[in-house]
Design an enzyme around this catalytic site. Sequence first.
Site: not given
Length: 293
Positions: A260, A154, A98
């Site tokens: 980050s 991921h 995200d």
Amino acid sequence: MTLRQHIQNLLAQEDINFLMTNRIPRQMLTRLMGWFSKIEQPWVRDASIAVWKFFTDLDLSEARKQRFSSMHDCFTRELKEGARTIAQDADCMTSPVDAIVGAHGPIEGTRVFQAKGFPYTLEDLLGTQENLEDWHDGTFVTLRLTSTMYHRFHAPHDCTVEKVRYFSGDTWNVNPIALKRVEKLFCKNERAFISARLTGPSPMAGQRVAVVPVAAILVASIRLHFLDVLFHVKYAGTHTFACSAPFQRGQEMGWFQHGSTVIVLAPKGFTLCAGLQQGALMRMGQPLLRWQA
């Protein structure tokens, strides 16, 4: 005007924001936060999360659990089953996180940009000993995580991770204000270079891609599931790990302590998916880069 709005307006002033988030003892504060966030005393946990919610738009509705043992447990939360849809287009890589889309575009030889007028090279980012031929004139995209986002990353496609190189480093803030002021910022911060070969029944099979998680202030800790090492600011130097770790598209690879940046590098033949531009909000599993060779 509320206290929250006053503080947000103050931090929106670039000089003040840069001063308060960079001209401070960054590594000491990062280590302190690493210790403090893991405190499991209930009132410390509850007060910390309450303050975090007060100053941000933290939304925990998608979290797998609603009670956390510590602030760290909340930062590294997992999502409910089915909270993200993983695109299965055979000709695309999906977003590993995200994030907000940052600088992106063609790699000019080995030169990329962290912001307009602020270039860096893949040699600066990945080390001069790395074979960069696969990414000459390829494509890059920078994905910036904010503090409230889901912090796990991921696999962007079926792949096998062949190598990880960890670089210890600084903990500059990675927000847009700092990116316009600190040259080669990503190349100075702690980061992990994850080199992977795409696999599976896909026209992209065999292509070599890279996922580069970059840590930042309060965030200097990177965990990869397939290595029994927790990378953090006390893990000095540069370390290379050969491995053969298979992943399916969308499978969790690791996480940040807080939030980050992730830089994705792809070979020539990939382009950013239509409709994506700087500032766009991405969800993990959305199409990110499309193969057009």
